[in-house]
Design a protein around this motif. Structure first.
Motif, mmCIF file in Angstrom:
data_model
loop_
_atom_site.group_PDB
_atom_site.id
_atom_site.type_symbol
_atom_site.label_atom_id
_atom_site.label_comp_id
_atom_site.label_asym_id
_atom_site.label_seq_id
_atom_site.Cartn_x
_atom_site.Cartn_y
_atom_site.Cartn_z
ATOM 1 N N ASP A 1 -0.990 -15.508 25.582
ATOM 2 C CA ASP A 1 -0.582 -14.467 26.538
ATOM 3 C C ASP A 1 -1.692 -14.304 27.571
ATOM 4 O O ASP A 1 -2.340 -13.260 27.649
ATOM 5 C CB ASP A 1 -0.315 -13.148 25.788
ATOM 6 N N PRO A 2 -1.944 -15.341 28.365
ATOM 7 C CA PRO A 2 -3.123 -15.360 29.248
ATOM 8 C C PRO A 2 -3.158 -14.254 30.303
ATOM 9 O O PRO A 2 -4.235 -13.892 30.770
ATOM 10 C CB PRO A 2 -3.058 -16.746 29.899
ATOM 11 N N GLU A 3 -2.007 -13.709 30.660
ATOM 12 C CA GLU A 3 -1.976 -12.639 31.654
ATOM 13 C C GLU A 3 -1.892 -11.255 31.007
ATOM 14 O O GLU A 3 -1.747 -10.250 31.712
ATOM 15 C CB GLU A 3 -0.807 -12.849 32.617
ATOM 16 N N GLN A 4 -1.986 -11.193 29.695
ATOM 17 C CA GLN A 4 -1.970 -9.931 28.951
ATOM 18 C C GLN A 4 -0.787 -9.057 29.375
ATOM 19 O O GLN A 4 -0.932 -7.894 29.739
ATOM 20 C CB GLN A 4 -3.286 -9.174 29.176
ATOM 21 N N LYS A 5 0.390 -9.615 29.251
ATOM 22 C CA LYS A 5 1.599 -8.873 29.629
ATOM 23 C C LYS A 5 2.402 -8.396 28.426
ATOM 24 O O LYS A 5 3.082 -7.375 28.507
ATOM 25 C CB LYS A 5 2.509 -9.755 30.497
ATOM 26 N N TYR A 6 2.326 -9.153 27.322
ATOM 27 C CA TYR A 6 3.281 -8.937 26.242
ATOM 28 C C TYR A 6 2.654 -8.535 24.911
ATOM 29 O O TYR A 6 3.381 -8.156 23.993
ATOM 30 C CB TYR A 6 4.086 -10.221 26.008
ATOM 31 N N THR A 7 1.350 -8.632 24.781
ATOM 32 C CA THR A 7 0.737 -8.464 23.460
ATOM 33 C C THR A 7 -0.554 -7.655 23.524
ATOM 34 O O THR A 7 -1.208 -7.581 24.564
ATOM 35 C CB THR A 7 0.395 -9.831 22.839
ATOM 36 N N ILE A 8 -0.900 -7.082 22.364
ATOM 37 C CA ILE A 8 -2.218 -6.502 22.171
ATOM 38 C C ILE A 8 -2.671 -6.917 20.772
ATOM 39 O O ILE A 8 -1.953 -6.730 19.782
ATOM 40 C CB ILE A 8 -2.216 -4.967 22.338
ATOM 41 N N CYS A 9 -3.828 -7.534 20.705
ATOM 42 C CA CYS A 9 -4.307 -8.128 19.449
ATOM 43 C C CYS A 9 -4.477 -7.063 18.359
ATOM 44 O O CYS A 9 -4.968 -5.960 18.616
ATOM 45 C CB CYS A 9 -5.628 -8.838 19.706
ATOM 46 N N TYR A 10 -4.079 -7.424 17.141
ATOM 47 C CA TYR A 10 -4.182 -6.517 15.994
ATOM 48 C C TYR A 10 -5.231 -7.003 14.992
ATOM 49 O O TYR A 10 -6.086 -6.248 14.551
ATOM 50 C CB TYR A 10 -2.815 -6.411 15.317
ATOM 51 N N ASN A 11 -5.160 -8.292 14.637
ATOM 52 C CA ASN A 11 -6.098 -8.846 13.662
ATOM 53 C C ASN A 11 -6.500 -10.264 14.033
ATOM 54 O O ASN A 11 -5.744 -10.982 14.698
ATOM 55 C CB ASN A 11 -5.474 -8.867 12.259
ATOM 56 N N VAL A 12 -7.667 -10.651 13.580
ATOM 57 C CA VAL A 12 -8.209 -11.982 13.825
ATOM 58 C C VAL A 12 -8.670 -12.546 12.480
ATOM 59 O O VAL A 12 -9.223 -11.815 11.658
ATOM 60 C CB VAL A 12 -9.421 -11.933 14.781
ATOM 61 N N GLY A 13 -8.462 -13.831 12.259
ATOM 62 C CA GLY A 13 -8.903 -14.405 10.994
ATOM 63 C C GLY A 13 -9.042 -15.905 11.044
ATOM 64 O O GLY A 13 -8.698 -16.551 12.041
ATOM 65 N N THR A 14 -9.553 -16.464 9.962
ATOM 66 C CA THR A 14 -9.677 -17.910 9.818
ATOM 67 C C THR A 14 -9.298 -18.294 8.398
ATOM 68 O O THR A 14 -9.319 -17.459 7.489
ATOM 69 C CB THR A 14 -11.126 -18.393 10.052
ATOM 70 N N THR A 15 -8.970 -19.563 8.229
ATOM 71 C CA THR A 15 -8.818 -20.089 6.879
ATOM 72 C C THR A 15 -10.207 -20.431 6.335
ATOM 73 O O THR A 15 -11.139 -20.684 7.102
ATOM 74 C CB THR A 15 -7.928 -21.342 6.870
ATOM 75 N N VAL A 16 -10.345 -20.425 5.017
ATOM 76 C CA VAL A 16 -11.611 -20.782 4.370
ATOM 77 C C VAL A 16 -11.318 -21.553 3.092
ATOM 78 O O VAL A 16 -10.203 -21.513 2.568
ATOM 79 C CB VAL A 16 -12.478 -19.554 4.005
ATOM 80 N N LEU A 17 -12.342 -22.234 2.600
ATOM 81 C CA LEU A 17 -12.272 -22.869 1.284
ATOM 82 C C LEU A 17 -13.020 -21.967 0.312
ATOM 83 O O LEU A 17 -14.224 -21.733 0.452
ATOM 84 C CB LEU A 17 -12.901 -24.259 1.324
ATOM 85 N N ILE A 18 -12.305 -21.452 -0.665
ATOM 86 C CA ILE A 18 -12.884 -20.568 -1.684
ATOM 87 C C ILE A 18 -13.177 -21.405 -2.924
ATOM 88 O O ILE A 18 -12.377 -22.263 -3.312
ATOM 89 C CB ILE A 18 -11.904 -19.434 -2.036
ATOM 90 N N TYR A 19 -14.334 -21.165 -3.550
ATOM 91 C CA TYR A 19 -14.656 -21.924 -4.759
ATOM 92 C C TYR A 19 -15.313 -21.027 -5.806
ATOM 93 O O TYR A 19 -15.891 -19.992 -5.496
ATOM 94 C CB TYR A 19 -15.535 -23.135 -4.445
ATOM 95 N N ASN A 20 -15.189 -21.462 -7.047
ATOM 96 C CA ASN A 20 -15.696 -20.716 -8.194
ATOM 97 C C ASN A 20 -17.021 -21.349 -8.623
ATOM 98 O O ASN A 20 -17.046 -22.464 -9.145
ATOM 99 C CB ASN A 20 -14.665 -20.779 -9.326
#
Length: 422
Positions: A146-165
């Motif tokens: 949404d490069p012109e910021q017309k339709y959205t407002i960001c709520y959350n940001v995240g990434t995938t990760v590798l979890i290990y024990n």
């Protein structure tokens, strides 16, 4: 006339005491300021309904002393919120595109927002009704979908990760290759989500997550099939919490914020951002064309960025907030947490909407991967099969030779018998 007078007197008394009670509550309000209370009360939303369609577990709901965000919005505005959940972007899209439903607010992810925009399914936001956009960090405005910021407002940001024990894994992993290691057979939890699963294989292959080349997707599917043969991964989503926290599994693929939640219940868990790259994702508020109460929708979206509300949601969801009052709040339990708010973002790619032929191919390939139809045998298995096939072929040839010899002898005897009789 007397009855009318009594009715009016009763109505006046009710309104007086109702307002007195409300304003007394306002005076004692420990959550919101007088300015905030006045703003929402004067929007004129009393008696209206706002239909909100969101992910499950994606808003603070009052559990364990947290804020019940929906109830607080209803209290301040006098509106009713009809709040329902979906399990995936695709589930939300199917419901929305099928018609027959009216939602005022939805919270899709980046690539789905692109699809909704391509199909003209969103309406522009009136930013005059979203003054709290001032709280959104500039890094999370004018995003690629949404490069012109017309339709959205960001709520959350995240990434995938590798979890290990750490109790089961001796060496700290740095690559997605770890979840292809045969020594961890039956000890790997894998995304039960085709887009995220394919992205891991694509990262290992050095591919574009948004490739439109069918060959790339077939190669990624073959690599996922190799993983299935090597480690027999368990494909999960929300079940991952109990399974990984139990300590029975060595590896899991999931989202950074959720790792922190799991780590709270099992200190042996750790994470890494694999060197090949991760998916970086955004979820954002949008207003679909099915909207029936646009003023109510914009009020709800604005309310979600009130500093108090944004903090409660961030504490509940454990994903990174784009709200600067949350990010800069040293009392935020995730303040400067490197998994959720890394000082340097990991190498990564974003998801975009894929062409229809790729979407269909991806769905078919994922079904085949999980069902084992793309199973790739190991070299040892192949060698054994070749040997067994050779032995069977030799036996078959042997039987054929024996039969030919037998038939020849039989014919020879018959010929001699006929000659003797003559």
């Amino acid at each position: 006339m007397k009855k009318v007078f009594i009715f009016l007197l009763a109505l006046f008394t009710f309104v007086f005491f109702f307002n007195a009670t409300v304003f007394a509550d306002d005076a004692d309000d420990e959550i919101f300021t007088d300015e905030q209370i006045s703003y929402y009360r004067n929007l004129g939303l009393q008696g209206t309904t706002v239909n909100v369609y969101n992910w499950g577990e994606y808003i603070s709901d009052g559990a364990e002393g947290s804020m019940n965000v929906v109830k607080e919005f209803e209290r301040l505005t006098g509106a009713k919120v009809n709040y329902t959940n979906y399990e995936s972007n695709e589930n939300m899209y199917s419901k929305l595109s099928g018609g027959g439903v009216s939602y005022d607010v939805i919270v899709p992810s980046d690539y789905m927002i692109s699809r909704l925009l391509e199909e003209d399914m969103l309406v522009e936001i009136n930013w005059d009704n979203i003054p709290n956009i001032r709280y959104i960090d500039d890094d999370y405005k004018n995003l690629y979908f949404d490069p012109e910021q017309k339709y959205t407002i960001c709520y959350n940001v995240g990434t995938t990760v590798l979890i290990y024990n750490t109790a089961l894994v001796d060496e700290e992993p740095t690559s997605w290759n770890a979840i292809w290691d045969e020594q961890y057979k039956d000890k790997v939890l894998m995304f039960n989500n085709s887009r995220d699963a394919f992205a891991i294989a694509q990262a290992l292959l050095g591919q574009d997550f948004n490739s439109s080349d069918e060959t790339d997707w077939n190669e990624a599917a073959a690599l996922l099939a190799q993983q299935k043969d090597a480690v027999s991964p368990v494909y999960v989503m929300d079940e991952i919490f109990n399974l990984m926290e139990s300590g029975e599994y060595a590896f899991a693929t999931y989202y950074a914020g959720d790792f922190v939640l799991m780590n709270d219940n099992n200190e042996d868990l750790a994470y890494c951002f694999p060197q090949e790259g991760v998916n970086i994702f955004y979820d954002a508020f949008c207003i679909p064309k099915s909207v029936q109460n646009k003023d109510g929708a914009e009020a709800f979206i604005n309310f979600m960025q009130e500093p108090q509300v944004a903090l409660e949601n961030a504490e509940y969801i454990y994903y990174a907030s784009p709200n600067i009052t949350v990010r800069n709040n040293e009392e935020h339990s995730l303040f400067e947490n490197e998994a959720v708010y890394p000082e340097v973002m990991p190498e990564g790619q974003y998801f975009e909407n894929l062409p229809q032929n790729i979407l269909e191919l991806q769905a078919d390939l994922w079904t085949n991967v999980k069902s084992g139809q793309l199973s790739v045998q190991s070299e040892a298995q192949k060698k054994r099969i070749y040997i067994e096939s050779g032995v069977l072929a030799a036996i078959a040839v042997g039987f054929s030779v024996i039969k030919l010899v037998s038939n020849y002898k039989k014919k020879k005897i018959e010929d001699l018998s006929d000659l003797y009789e003559q």
